[in-house]
Design an enzyme around this catalytic site. Sequence first.
Site, PDB file in Angstrom:
ATOM      1  N   GLY A   1       0.789  -1.177   0.032  1.00 21.78           N
ATOM      2  CA  GLY A   1       0.179   0.022   0.006  1.00 21.78           C
ATOM      3  C   GLY A   1       0.717   1.306  -0.056  1.00 21.78           C
ATOM      4  O   GLY A   1       1.809   1.074  -0.355  1.00 21.78           O
ATOM      5  N   CYS A   2       0.330   2.220   0.334  1.00 16.66           N
ATOM      6  CA  CYS A   2       0.880   3.735   0.572  1.00 16.66           C
ATOM      7  C   CYS A   2       2.390   3.483   1.165  1.00 16.66           C
ATOM      8  O   CYS A   2       2.531   3.063   2.391  1.00 16.66           O
ATOM      9  CB  CYS A   2       0.139   4.646   1.336  1.00 16.66           C
ATOM     10  SG  CYS A   2       0.955   6.188   1.431  1.00 16.66           S
ATOM     11  N   PHE A   3       3.285   3.830   0.531  1.00 18.82           N
ATOM     12  CA  PHE A   3       4.609   3.516   0.943  1.00 18.82           C
ATOM     13  C   PHE A   3       4.937   4.399   2.225  1.00 18.82           C
ATOM     14  O   PHE A   3       6.005   4.192   3.031  1.00 18.82           O
ATOM     15  CB  PHE A   3       6.000   3.689   0.255  1.00 18.82           C
ATOM     16  CG  PHE A   3       5.957   4.865  -0.793  1.00 18.82           C
ATOM     17  CD1 PHE A   3       5.171   5.999  -0.400  1.00 18.82           C
ATOM     18  CD2 PHE A   3       6.863   4.969  -1.946  1.00 18.82           C
ATOM     19  CE1 PHE A   3       5.357   7.222  -1.062  1.00 18.82           C
ATOM     20  CE2 PHE A   3       6.899   6.005  -2.722  1.00 18.82           C
ATOM     21  CZ  PHE A   3       6.290   7.190  -2.529  1.00 18.82           C
ATOM     22  N   TRP A   4       4.355   5.570   2.636  1.00 24.42           N
ATOM     23  CA  TRP A   4       4.641   6.308   3.981  1.00 24.42           C
ATOM     24  C   TRP A   4       4.512   5.485   5.184  1.00 24.42           C
ATOM     25  O   TRP A   4       5.154   5.401   6.001  1.00 24.42           O
ATOM     26  CB  TRP A   4       3.654   7.574   3.769  1.00 24.42           C
ATOM     27  CG  TRP A   4       3.534   8.515   2.723  1.00 24.42           C
ATOM     28  CD1 TRP A   4       4.752   8.820   2.235  1.00 24.42           C
ATOM     29  CD2 TRP A   4       2.791   9.562   2.501  1.00 24.42           C
ATOM     30  NE1 TRP A   4       4.547   9.919   1.180  1.00 24.42           N
ATOM     31  CE2 TRP A   4       3.223  10.150   1.505  1.00 24.42           C
ATOM     32  CE3 TRP A   4       1.402   9.854   2.873  1.00 24.42           C
ATOM     33  CZ2 TRP A   4       2.538  11.255   0.863  1.00 24.42           C
ATOM     34  CZ3 TRP A   4       0.757  11.017   2.303  1.00 24.42           C
ATOM     35  CH2 TRP A   4       1.381  11.676   1.132  1.00 24.42           C
TER      36      TRP A   4
END
Length: 214
Positions: free
Chosen positions: A66-69
């Site tokens: 998912g979102c790499f953050w």
Amino acid sequence: MHTLINTEAKQQLIKTLLSKGIYKKGGKQLYMLPLNELENIYRNETVANNIGNGVGTMNYATFAAGCFWGVEALFQQLNGVISTSAGFTGGETINPSYEDVYTELTGHAEAVRVEFDPSLISYEELLEVFFDNHNPTSLNRQGEDIGTRYRSAVFFHTEEQESAALIAKGKLSSSGRFKKPIVTQVVPATTFYRAEEYHQSYLAKRGQSSCKIS
């Protein structure tokens, strides 16, 4: 003379990159890049290829969830993780920007490359954290983030990592924990492109330790 030397160096470096099979598609794009960018690609690939070859004491792991953050923030908190990088991998476009990947046309996944000390944390432990902190049954989607760039994937760097990932995936599939099949890809690591600097440690810079990644 300087131009000639650079031209010869560029041609030789392109031959080296192509001979390694780094770009099975879109290889012609290499000829459009300046020498310094080709050298950066070579250095990144060399780092990946050195994993497991007795070079240094650190290892690397690459995950997409998912979102790499949020994924990067998750791994940053683990004892034994030396460093992390948010970036893109698994696609065809050379040196893509975040905007390029956002179009869903490059084939890349948002991913995190983890440098870890195997004497402090094992690859199997990293896999456990990976599978426990996102939905591996959700195809090309994590929460509100939808698209192939948000796919679940383990990008293995060695045969040992491949085996460990397949075993972990198999155990999870047979555990009965999920009613749907596990869709996590277990695929070879390819060139990893570090994302723009503002993406690096995005949550840490804002005083956050986590965000929803599943």
